[in-house]
Design an enzyme around this catalytic site. Sequence first.
Site, PDB file in Angstrom:
ATOM      1  N   GLY A   1       0.895  -1.177   0.183  1.00 14.67           N
ATOM      2  CA  GLY A   1       0.172   0.167  -0.084  1.00 14.67           C
ATOM      3  C   GLY A   1       0.747   1.317  -0.117  1.00 14.67           C
ATOM      4  O   GLY A   1       0.299   2.407  -0.200  1.00 14.67           O
ATOM      5  N   LYS A   2       2.307   1.170   0.246  1.00 16.16           N
ATOM      6  CA  LYS A   2       3.064   2.422   0.589  1.00 16.16           C
ATOM      7  C   LYS A   2       2.357   3.576   1.256  1.00 16.16           C
ATOM      8  O   LYS A   2       2.590   4.571   0.730  1.00 16.16           O
ATOM      9  CB  LYS A   2       3.534   2.652  -1.030  1.00 16.16           C
ATOM     10  CG  LYS A   2       4.306   1.543  -1.754  1.00 16.16           C
ATOM     11  CD  LYS A   2       4.560   1.953  -2.936  1.00 16.16           C
ATOM     12  CE  LYS A   2       5.472   0.904  -3.544  1.00 16.16           C
ATOM     13  NZ  LYS A   2       4.774  -0.282  -3.930  1.00 16.16           N
ATOM     14  N   ARG A   3       1.640   3.255   2.325  1.00 16.64           N
ATOM     15  CA  ARG A   3       1.129   4.183   2.937  1.00 16.64           C
ATOM     16  C   ARG A   3       2.164   5.134   3.731  1.00 16.64           C
ATOM     17  O   ARG A   3       3.355   4.883   3.942  1.00 16.64           O
ATOM     18  CB  ARG A   3       0.340   3.537   4.121  1.00 16.64           C
ATOM     19  CG  ARG A   3      -0.878   2.620   3.716  1.00 16.64           C
ATOM     20  CD  ARG A   3      -1.769   3.482   2.722  1.00 16.64           C
ATOM     21  NE  ARG A   3      -2.967   2.953   2.488  1.00 16.64           N
ATOM     22  CZ  ARG A   3      -3.487   2.611   1.129  1.00 16.64           C
ATOM     23  NH1 ARG A   3      -2.792   2.748  -0.110  1.00 16.64           N
ATOM     24  NH2 ARG A   3      -4.517   1.847   0.858  1.00 16.64           N
TER      25      ARG A   3
END
Length: 304
Positions: free
Chosen positions: A105-107
Amino acid sequence: MSFDRLIERIERSGNPTVAGLDATIENIPEYIRENSYKQHGETFLGAANAILDFNKGLIDAICDIVPAVKPQCAYYELLGWEGVRVLQETIQYAKSKDMFVITDGKRNDIGTTMVAYAAAHLGFTQLGGTTGEAFGADALTVNGYLGSDGITPLLDICRQHDKGIFVLVKTSNPSSGELQDRVIQGDPVYELMGNMCENWGKDLHGRYGYSPVGAVVGATYPDQLRELREKLPHTFFLVPGYGAQGGKADDVRHAFGKNGIGAIVNNSRGLMYAWKKEGCHEREYAAAARRAAEKMRDDLGGVV
Protein backbone atom coordinates in the site's frame (compact mmCIF):
# COMPACT_ATOMS: atom_id res chain seq x y z
CA MET A 1 8.19 -11.50 15.51
CA SER A 2 6.35 -11.33 12.21
CA PHE A 3 9.38 -11.97 10.04
CA ASP A 4 10.27 -15.05 12.08
CA ARG A 5 7.07 -16.56 10.72
CA LEU A 6 7.97 -15.49 7.20
CA ILE A 7 11.48 -16.93 7.48
CA GLU A 8 10.09 -20.25 8.71
CA ARG A 9 7.72 -20.42 5.74
CA ILE A 10 10.62 -19.65 3.40
CA GLU A 11 12.71 -22.40 4.96
CA ARG A 12 9.87 -24.95 4.69
CA SER A 13 9.32 -24.20 1.01
CA GLY A 14 12.98 -23.64 0.14
CA ASN A 15 11.80 -20.65 -1.82
CA PRO A 16 12.41 -16.97 -0.85
CA THR A 17 9.71 -15.79 -3.27
CA VAL A 18 6.64 -13.60 -2.83
CA ALA A 19 4.00 -13.67 -5.55
CA GLY A 20 2.61 -10.26 -6.44
CA LEU A 21 -1.16 -10.26 -6.97
CA ASP A 22 -1.56 -7.21 -9.18
CA ALA A 23 -3.93 -8.43 -11.89
CA THR A 24 -6.01 -6.11 -14.06
CA ILE A 25 -9.32 -7.30 -15.47
CA GLU A 26 -8.21 -7.09 -19.09
CA ASN A 27 -5.21 -9.34 -18.48
CA ILE A 28 -6.81 -12.29 -16.71
CA PRO A 29 -7.99 -15.32 -18.70
CA GLU A 30 -11.01 -14.53 -20.84
CA TYR A 31 -13.01 -17.49 -19.59
CA ILE A 32 -12.81 -16.23 -15.98
CA ARG A 33 -13.78 -12.72 -17.03
CA GLU A 34 -16.69 -13.86 -19.18
CA ASN A 35 -18.05 -16.23 -16.55
CA SER A 36 -18.18 -13.44 -14.01
CA TYR A 37 -19.68 -10.95 -16.47
CA LYS A 38 -22.45 -13.43 -17.29
CA GLN A 39 -23.44 -13.50 -13.64
CA HIS A 40 -22.94 -9.86 -12.71
CA GLY A 41 -22.65 -7.89 -15.96
CA GLU A 42 -19.76 -5.70 -17.01
CA THR A 43 -19.77 -3.99 -13.64
CA PHE A 44 -17.37 -3.39 -10.78
CA LEU A 45 -18.89 -6.44 -9.10
CA GLY A 46 -18.32 -8.59 -12.19
CA ALA A 47 -14.74 -7.44 -12.59
CA ALA A 48 -13.91 -7.75 -8.89
CA ASN A 49 -15.28 -11.28 -8.62
CA ALA A 50 -13.31 -12.29 -11.69
CA ILE A 51 -10.12 -11.01 -10.04
CA LEU A 52 -10.99 -12.94 -6.88
CA ASP A 53 -11.50 -16.19 -8.82
CA PHE A 54 -8.19 -15.61 -10.61
CA ASN A 55 -6.37 -14.94 -7.32
CA LYS A 56 -7.81 -18.05 -5.68
CA GLY A 57 -6.69 -20.18 -8.60
CA LEU A 58 -3.15 -18.83 -8.32
CA ILE A 59 -3.05 -19.25 -4.55
CA ASP A 60 -4.30 -22.84 -4.76
CA ALA A 61 -1.63 -23.67 -7.33
CA ILE A 62 1.39 -22.19 -5.54
CA CYS A 63 0.61 -22.10 -1.81
CA ASP A 64 2.78 -25.12 -1.02
CA ILE A 65 5.85 -23.84 -2.88
CA VAL A 66 5.59 -20.03 -2.51
CA PRO A 67 5.52 -18.78 1.08
CA ALA A 68 3.95 -15.35 0.58
CA VAL A 69 1.74 -13.18 -1.59
CA LYS A 70 1.76 -9.41 -2.08
CA PRO A 71 -1.50 -7.82 -3.29
CA GLN A 72 -1.04 -4.24 -4.51
CA CYS A 73 -3.84 -2.01 -3.22
CA ALA A 74 -4.13 0.14 -6.34
CA TYR A 75 -5.36 -2.71 -8.52
CA TYR A 76 -8.20 -3.36 -6.10
CA GLU A 77 -9.06 0.26 -5.40
CA LEU A 78 -9.41 0.65 -9.17
CA LEU A 79 -12.65 -1.32 -8.84
CA GLY A 80 -14.13 0.79 -6.04
CA TRP A 81 -15.60 -0.75 -2.93
CA GLU A 82 -16.08 -4.10 -4.66
CA GLY A 83 -12.37 -4.21 -5.37
CA VAL A 84 -11.52 -3.35 -1.77
CA ARG A 85 -13.78 -6.22 -0.67
CA VAL A 86 -11.83 -8.54 -2.95
CA LEU A 87 -8.55 -7.29 -1.46
CA GLN A 88 -9.79 -8.30 1.98
CA GLU A 89 -11.09 -11.66 0.74
CA THR A 90 -7.83 -12.36 -1.10
CA ILE A 91 -5.83 -11.65 2.06
CA GLN A 92 -8.00 -13.95 4.13
CA TYR A 93 -7.95 -16.71 1.50
CA ALA A 94 -4.15 -16.63 1.29
CA LYS A 95 -3.87 -16.76 5.08
CA SER A 96 -6.24 -19.75 5.14
CA LYS A 97 -3.64 -21.50 2.95
CA ASP A 98 -0.90 -20.65 5.48
CA MET A 99 0.67 -17.98 3.28
CA PHE A 100 2.27 -14.82 4.64
CA VAL A 101 0.55 -11.71 3.25
CA ILE A 102 2.29 -8.42 2.49
CA THR A 103 -0.12 -5.65 1.54
CA ASP A 104 1.60 -3.32 -0.89
CA GLY A 105 0.00 0.00 0.00
CA LYS A 106 3.04 2.29 0.46
CA ARG A 107 1.09 4.19 3.10
CA ASN A 108 2.55 7.44 4.39
CA ASP A 109 1.08 9.90 6.88
CA ILE A 110 1.46 11.16 10.43
CA GLY A 111 -0.38 11.26 13.72
CA THR A 112 -3.87 9.86 14.01
CA THR A 113 -4.06 9.27 10.24
CA MET A 114 -1.12 6.90 10.37
CA VAL A 115 -2.64 5.26 13.44
CA ALA A 116 -5.75 4.64 11.33
CA TYR A 117 -3.74 3.18 8.44
CA ALA A 118 -1.87 0.92 10.86
CA ALA A 119 -5.07 -0.31 12.49
CA ALA A 120 -6.81 -0.82 9.15
CA HIS A 121 -4.14 -2.89 7.45
CA LEU A 122 -2.36 -4.60 10.34
CA GLY A 123 -4.41 -4.18 13.49
CA PHE A 124 -7.98 -3.94 14.69
CA THR A 125 -10.77 -1.38 14.54
CA GLN A 126 -12.71 -0.50 17.67
CA LEU A 127 -16.43 -1.09 17.13
CA GLY A 128 -18.16 0.05 20.30
CA GLY A 129 -17.46 -2.66 22.84
CA THR A 130 -15.92 -5.05 20.31
CA THR A 131 -13.12 -4.99 17.77
CA GLY A 132 -12.92 -6.10 14.16
CA GLU A 133 -10.06 -6.89 11.79
CA ALA A 134 -10.48 -4.84 8.61
CA PHE A 135 -7.87 -6.46 6.34
CA GLY A 136 -5.55 -8.58 8.48
CA ALA A 137 -2.32 -8.65 6.48
CA ASP A 138 0.93 -9.77 8.09
CA ALA A 139 2.98 -6.83 6.77
CA LEU A 140 2.52 -3.52 4.98
CA THR A 141 4.77 -1.51 2.68
CA VAL A 142 5.20 2.08 3.86
CA ASN A 143 6.90 5.29 2.79
CA GLY A 144 9.18 6.58 5.53
CA TYR A 145 9.94 9.99 4.04
CA LEU A 146 7.73 11.82 6.55
CA GLY A 147 10.13 10.62 9.23
CA SER A 148 9.48 8.93 12.54
CA ASP A 149 6.02 10.50 12.92
CA GLY A 150 4.85 8.18 10.14
CA ILE A 151 6.54 5.06 11.50
CA THR A 152 6.01 5.11 15.27
CA PRO A 153 2.28 4.22 15.10
CA LEU A 154 3.20 1.19 13.01
CA LEU A 155 5.81 0.05 15.53
CA ASP A 156 3.12 -0.07 18.19
CA ILE A 157 1.02 -2.35 15.97
CA CYS A 158 4.06 -4.53 15.22
CA ARG A 159 4.64 -5.01 18.94
CA GLN A 160 1.03 -5.63 19.87
CA HIS A 161 -0.08 -7.85 16.98
CA ASP A 162 3.08 -9.52 15.66
CA LYS A 163 3.13 -7.61 12.36
CA GLY A 164 5.83 -6.23 10.06
CA ILE A 165 6.48 -3.30 7.77
CA PHE A 166 8.67 -2.75 4.72
CA VAL A 167 9.95 0.81 4.38
CA LEU A 168 10.88 2.16 0.94
CA VAL A 169 14.67 2.52 0.95
CA LYS A 170 16.12 1.98 -2.54
CA THR A 171 13.28 1.27 -4.95
CA SER A 172 13.60 -0.58 -8.26
CA ASN A 173 12.18 2.09 -10.59
CA PRO A 174 14.52 3.88 -13.05
CA SER A 175 14.06 7.36 -11.55
CA SER A 176 14.57 6.31 -7.93
CA GLY A 177 17.98 7.93 -7.91
CA GLU A 178 16.54 11.40 -8.48
CA LEU A 179 15.98 11.59 -4.73
CA GLN A 180 17.26 8.40 -3.17
CA ASP A 181 20.82 8.78 -4.53
CA ARG A 182 21.18 12.41 -3.42
CA VAL A 183 24.00 12.87 -0.91
CA ILE A 184 23.46 14.52 2.46
CA GLN A 185 26.60 15.14 4.52
CA GLY A 186 28.44 12.43 2.64
CA ASP A 187 25.77 9.72 2.66
CA PRO A 188 23.14 8.92 0.01
CA VAL A 189 19.53 9.34 1.07
CA TYR A 190 18.80 5.61 0.63
CA GLU A 191 21.54 4.80 3.14
CA LEU A 192 20.17 7.31 5.62
CA MET A 193 16.72 5.75 5.28
CA GLY A 194 18.18 2.28 5.73
CA ASN A 195 19.94 3.38 8.90
CA MET A 196 16.64 4.74 10.17
CA CYS A 197 15.08 1.31 9.58
CA GLU A 198 17.81 -0.29 11.69
CA ASN A 199 17.24 2.26 14.43
CA TRP A 200 13.42 1.98 14.38
CA GLY A 201 13.68 -1.78 14.89
CA LYS A 202 16.64 -1.89 17.28
CA ASP A 203 14.63 -3.11 20.28
CA LEU A 204 12.45 -5.58 18.39
CA HIS A 205 14.79 -8.27 17.05
CA GLY A 206 13.26 -11.69 16.55
CA ARG A 207 14.71 -15.20 16.84
CA TYR A 208 16.62 -14.90 13.58
CA GLY A 209 18.03 -11.46 14.35
CA TYR A 210 15.69 -9.41 12.17
CA SER A 211 13.36 -6.70 13.43
CA PRO A 212 9.80 -6.19 12.10
CA VAL A 213 11.02 -3.05 10.29
CA GLY A 214 12.04 -4.30 6.87
CA ALA A 215 13.27 -2.43 3.81
CA VAL A 216 12.29 -2.37 0.14
CA VAL A 217 15.50 -2.60 -1.89
CA GLY A 218 15.33 -3.22 -5.64
CA ALA A 219 17.06 -6.01 -7.53
CA THR A 220 17.73 -3.53 -10.32
CA TYR A 221 20.45 -1.89 -8.20
CA PRO A 222 22.68 -4.81 -7.14
CA ASP A 223 25.58 -2.64 -5.94
CA GLN A 224 23.34 -0.72 -3.55
CA LEU A 225 21.66 -3.99 -2.55
CA ARG A 226 25.04 -5.44 -1.57
CA GLU A 227 26.02 -2.27 0.27
CA LEU A 228 22.78 -2.10 2.24
CA ARG A 229 22.88 -5.79 3.17
CA GLU A 230 26.27 -5.24 4.78
CA LYS A 231 25.18 -2.12 6.64
CA LEU A 232 21.72 -3.28 7.76
CA PRO A 233 22.27 -6.66 9.41
CA HIS A 234 18.96 -6.65 11.31
CA THR A 235 16.74 -5.43 8.46
CA PHE A 236 14.79 -7.95 6.39
CA PHE A 237 14.58 -7.03 2.68
CA LEU A 238 11.66 -7.10 0.27
CA VAL A 239 13.27 -7.16 -3.17
CA PRO A 240 11.22 -6.05 -6.19
CA GLY A 241 12.54 -5.84 -9.74
CA TYR A 242 13.26 -9.52 -10.46
CA GLY A 243 12.08 -10.73 -13.86
CA ALA A 244 10.03 -8.25 -15.87
CA GLN A 245 11.98 -5.23 -14.56
CA GLY A 246 15.30 -6.82 -15.48
CA GLY A 247 16.62 -8.12 -12.16
CA LYS A 248 18.29 -11.54 -12.28
CA ALA A 249 19.14 -14.16 -9.69
CA ASP A 250 22.77 -13.09 -9.66
CA ASP A 251 21.62 -9.55 -8.81
CA VAL A 252 19.46 -10.56 -5.85
CA ARG A 253 22.07 -12.84 -4.28
CA HIS A 254 23.42 -9.81 -2.44
CA ALA A 255 20.14 -9.42 -0.54
CA PHE A 256 20.78 -12.50 1.58
CA GLY A 257 22.96 -12.73 4.64
CA LYS A 258 25.70 -15.29 5.22
CA ASN A 259 23.12 -17.67 6.63
CA GLY A 260 21.13 -17.58 3.37
CA ILE A 261 18.18 -15.69 4.87
CA GLY A 262 17.26 -12.05 5.19
CA ALA A 263 15.24 -11.35 2.06
CA ILE A 264 12.24 -12.29 -0.04
CA VAL A 265 12.12 -11.62 -3.78
CA ASN A 266 8.96 -10.43 -5.52
CA ASN A 267 7.66 -11.67 -8.84
CA SER A 268 4.31 -10.41 -10.10
CA ARG A 269 3.79 -10.55 -13.86
CA GLY A 270 6.19 -13.46 -14.27
CA LEU A 271 3.88 -15.65 -12.18
CA MET A 272 0.43 -14.16 -12.81
CA TYR A 273 0.80 -14.20 -16.58
CA ALA A 274 3.16 -17.13 -16.99
CA TRP A 275 0.68 -18.86 -19.30
CA LYS A 276 1.07 -16.03 -21.81
CA LYS A 277 4.85 -16.36 -21.83
CA GLU A 278 4.59 -20.14 -22.17
CA GLY A 279 2.00 -19.86 -24.91
CA CYS A 280 -0.21 -22.47 -23.26
CA HIS A 281 -4.00 -22.40 -22.99
CA GLU A 282 -5.41 -19.78 -20.63
CA ARG A 283 -7.15 -22.49 -18.61
CA GLU A 284 -3.67 -23.63 -17.61
CA TYR A 285 -2.83 -20.24 -16.07
CA ALA A 286 -2.54 -21.64 -12.53
CA ALA A 287 -0.43 -24.62 -13.57
CA ALA A 288 1.80 -22.29 -15.60
CA ALA A 289 2.20 -20.04 -12.54
CA ARG A 290 3.31 -23.05 -10.53
CA ARG A 291 5.85 -24.01 -13.17
CA ALA A 292 7.18 -20.45 -13.20
CA ALA A 293 7.38 -20.45 -9.39
CA GLU A 294 9.35 -23.71 -9.44
CA LYS A 295 11.70 -22.27 -12.04
CA MET A 296 12.22 -19.13 -9.95
CA ARG A 297 12.82 -21.23 -6.83
CA ASP A 298 15.49 -23.21 -8.66
CA ASP A 299 16.97 -20.02 -10.14
CA LEU A 300 17.31 -18.39 -6.73
CA GLY A 301 18.46 -21.65 -5.19
CA GLY A 302 21.53 -21.50 -7.38
CA VAL A 303 22.74 -18.27 -5.76
CA VAL A 304 21.36 -18.28 -2.19
